[in-house]
Design an enzyme around this catalytic site. Structure first.
Site, PDB file in Angstrom:
ATOM      1  CE  LYS A 116      -7.984   0.019  -1.689  1.00  0.00           C
ATOM      2  NZ  LYS A 116      -7.366  -0.406  -0.511  1.00  0.00           N
ATOM      3  CG  MET A 122      -8.652   7.120   6.781  1.00  0.00           C
ATOM      4  SD  MET A 122      -9.556   5.806   5.973  1.00  0.00           S
ATOM      5  CE  MET A 122     -10.036   4.805   7.374  1.00  0.00           C
ATOM      6  CG  ASP A 148      -2.065  -0.762   1.208  1.00  0.00           C
ATOM      7  OD1 ASP A 148      -2.759  -0.806   2.204  1.00  0.00           O
ATOM      8  OD2 ASP A 148      -2.338  -1.340   0.146  1.00  0.00           O
TER       9      ASP A 148
HETATM   10  N1  SAH Z   1      -4.795  -0.347   8.936  1.00  0.00           N
HETATM   11  C1  SAH Z   1      -4.257   0.955   9.316  1.00  0.00           C
HETATM   12  C2  SAH Z   1      -5.199   2.076   9.015  1.00  0.00           C
HETATM   13  C3  SAH Z   1      -5.476   2.272   7.566  1.00  0.00           C
HETATM   14  S1  SAH Z   1      -6.537   3.641   7.289  1.00  0.00           S
HETATM   15  C4  SAH Z   1      -3.857   0.920  10.796  1.00  0.00           C
HETATM   16  O1  SAH Z   1      -4.185  -0.043  11.490  1.00  0.00           O
HETATM   17  O2  SAH Z   1      -3.228   1.876  11.237  1.00  0.00           O
HETATM   18  C5  SAH Z   1      -5.389   4.910   6.983  1.00  0.00           C
HETATM   19  C6  SAH Z   1      -5.397   5.920   8.115  1.00  0.00           C
HETATM   20  O3  SAH Z   1      -4.597   5.431   9.193  1.00  0.00           O
HETATM   21  C7  SAH Z   1      -4.779   7.237   7.777  1.00  0.00           C
HETATM   22  O4  SAH Z   1      -5.709   8.073   7.103  1.00  0.00           O
HETATM   23  C8  SAH Z   1      -4.445   7.778   9.132  1.00  0.00           C
HETATM   24  O5  SAH Z   1      -5.573   8.278   9.780  1.00  0.00           O
HETATM   25  C9  SAH Z   1      -4.026   6.529   9.872  1.00  0.00           C
HETATM   26  N2  SAH Z   1      -2.572   6.353   9.890  1.00  0.00           N
HETATM   27  C10 SAH Z   1      -1.853   5.333   9.412  1.00  0.00           C
HETATM   28  N3  SAH Z   1      -0.551   5.487   9.628  1.00  0.00           N
HETATM   29  C11 SAH Z   1      -0.420   6.643  10.296  1.00  0.00           C
HETATM   30  C12 SAH Z   1       0.686   7.354  10.830  1.00  0.00           C
HETATM   31  N4  SAH Z   1       1.930   6.909  10.698  1.00  0.00           N
HETATM   32  N5  SAH Z   1       0.451   8.526  11.460  1.00  0.00           N
HETATM   33  C13 SAH Z   1      -0.795   8.998  11.594  1.00  0.00           C
HETATM   34  N6  SAH Z   1      -1.872   8.362  11.119  1.00  0.00           N
HETATM   35  C14 SAH Z   1      -1.701   7.206  10.474  1.00  0.00           C
END
Ligand code: SAH
Length: 462
Positions: A272, A385, A250
């Site tokens: 995406k 998000m 991803d």
């Molecule tokens: N499966 C992922 C989430 C995917 S949705 C998890 O468990 O973290 C994607 C969202 O995750 C982003 O829009 C943001 O809100 C958050 N996110 C993922 N990595 C991040 C990071 N390093 N810092 C801040 N937000 C993060």
């Protein structure tokens, strides 16, 4: 890469060491261990070298360096304390295309010596490209502790079985799998504890019973890569990544993590962007099935945890339906990673007894959330998000009863070297964010616990 690590065969090759001191003696020792024929040019020798010369282990030419000393030499080391001599050796050798090392003068070298862990035939070489030999030595010491001294015997055992294994399992991928399984099993431990015969016996037995069909079966590993810092991967994630044939990843998976995937693995980007699907979900599901059917070991790498806003469930449902073998490796989700690296505990006896993860993703400019349930006393709210909808989120929370002074934080690129933590309240945060040139991904945390950031903040991004 500033230097290409290669391993040079010096057996019975003529090598020259200029200088007769202790540093020269250390280089001579390395060259001799590699089987080189060593000549030392020096007016005088330190005791270690004098002993070697006397034992005819090396040849000593009692003279100062001259150009014709380079005759048929394959490799030169200059280790004198005379800068002019060192420079002369380097210039002459470079002009003739002979690999040359001048001790402690990387700019004069055409090659440098790494720190070596010797478990012959297994050799680990560590270099910092001259930046810090001490650092290389420290790392070497760690590797020394990590790699059992009998590792060389294990390599010998595999070498002696190599032909037999090739005959029994002609297919390369299947063979690799067989060997990986052997190395994960009891054989290494048998070798390390000195029971080499038992280990050979065991390997032979496994080889007799091997079923190339099951070895060739593909599988999918759905792996959570964590929030960004590669150190937050699990051991299992790393192990599976290092034996992948192909990896689908991803946008949220950073390059440093992708670098940890087996070098030969094929890499497929299926990321995406918001509102723009590079590869549609159905298509990703299809690719996973097809690759596994073709016998590949597929790693599906996802940011954070695959089962938290990661559509992991959908991908697995397809695999399950199609009868593909799969496994799921949890990852540290953004909420956990960001909370820890921002010093904001998600629960706390004084401030929050529950925590809620929600997505603030906009659908047709609206966020479908059960607002009234989000704002409960003593509850931390984590919003994934939520950047685009940040204004709406803050407004709706207040409209449904949250106090205007409710602390709220936005963590940008959490756990990475670019992490920033923006702190305010439901009223002030949108303005702070608007002024801060924020880049995705970001995570929002709302609740009294945000106040603790002030005292508990510890992570200093570079
Ligand atoms: N499966 C992922 C989430 C995917 S949705 C998890 O468990 O973290 C994607 C969202 O995750 C982003 O829009 C943001 O809100 C958050 N996110 C993922 N990595 C991040 C990071 N390093 N810092 C801040 N937000 C993060």
């Amino acid at each position: 890469m500033d230097y290409l690590p290669i391993f040079v065969d010096l057996r019975d090759r003529d090598c020259l060491v200029v200088g007769g001191g202790e540093i020269a003696a250390r280089k001579v020792d390395l060259l001799r261990r590699a089987g080189a024929k060593v000549t030392v040019i020096a007016p005088a020798l330190c005791p270690a070298l004098a002993n070697r010369a006397q034992a005819q282990d090396i040849r000593h030419r009692k003279m100062t360096f001259t150009e014709d000393a380079l005759g048929d030499i394959s490799l030169v080391v200059s280790a004198t304390d005379d800068a002019a001599v060192n420079a002369q050796v380097a210039a002459v050798a470079q002009a003739r295309g002979i690999p040359v090392n001048v001790v402690d003068r990387p700019e004069l070298c055409s090659f440098i010596f790494p720190s070596v862990v010797d478990r012959s035939p297994v050799i680990v070489a560590v270099s910092t490209g001259g930046a810090s030999p001490i650092l290389a030595r420290t790392l070497r010491a760690r590797l020394e502790a990590l790699i059992p001294s009998a590792y060389g015997r294990l390599a010998d055992l595999l070498r002696s079985a190599r032909q037999a294994i090739r005959r029994a399992i002609p297919d390369g991928a299947a063979r690799r799998r067989f060997l990986e399984r052997m190395l994960d099993g009891p054989i290494p431990e048998l070798v390390f504890s000195g029971r080499t015969h038992e280990a050979e016996e065991r390997l032979r037995r496994e080889l007799d019973q091997v079923d190339a069909n099951t070895l060739g079966r593909g599988e999918v590993c759905l792996i959570g890569a964590g929030p960004g810092d590669p150190d937050l991967l699990t051991f299992r994630a790393l192990r599976l990544m290092q034996r992948a044939d192909v990896v689908l990843y991803d946008r949220l998976v950073p390059a440093q993590i992708l670098d940890l995937v087996r070098r030969e693995a094929e890499r497929i980007y299926v990321g995406k962007k918001r509102d723009y699907h590079a590869v549609r979900q159905e298509e990703i599901n299809r690719i996973l099935v097809d690759l596994a059917r073709a016998g590949k070991r597929v790693v599906r790498l996802k940011g954070g945890d695959p089962f938290i806003f990661g559509r992991g469930g959908e991908e697995i449902a397809t695999l399950a339906r199609e009868g593909i073998t799969f496994q799921i490796v949890p990852g540290i989700t953004a909420a956990n990673g960001c909370a820890a690296y921002a010093g904001i505990p998600l629960t706390h006896r004084d401030y929050a007894q529950s925590v809620l993860f929600v997505t603030g993703h906009l659908k047709e400019d609206r966020i479908n959330l059960d607002w009234a349930n989000l704002i409960r006393p003593q509850q931390t709210l984590v919003i994934y998000m939520g950047l685009t909808g940040l204004d709406t989120i803050c407004r709706e929370l207040m409209r449904h009863g949250a106090g205007a002074d409710m602390p709220a934080a936005l963590i940008e690129q959490g756990t990475t070297p670019r992490q920033r933590v923006l702190v305010g309240t439901l009223v002030t945060l949108p303005g702070i964010v608007a002024r801060s040139d924020v880049h995705a991904p970001t995570l929002m945390i709302v609740g009294e616990v945000v106040k603790l950031h002030h005292d508990l903040s510890w992570y200093e991004p570079k």
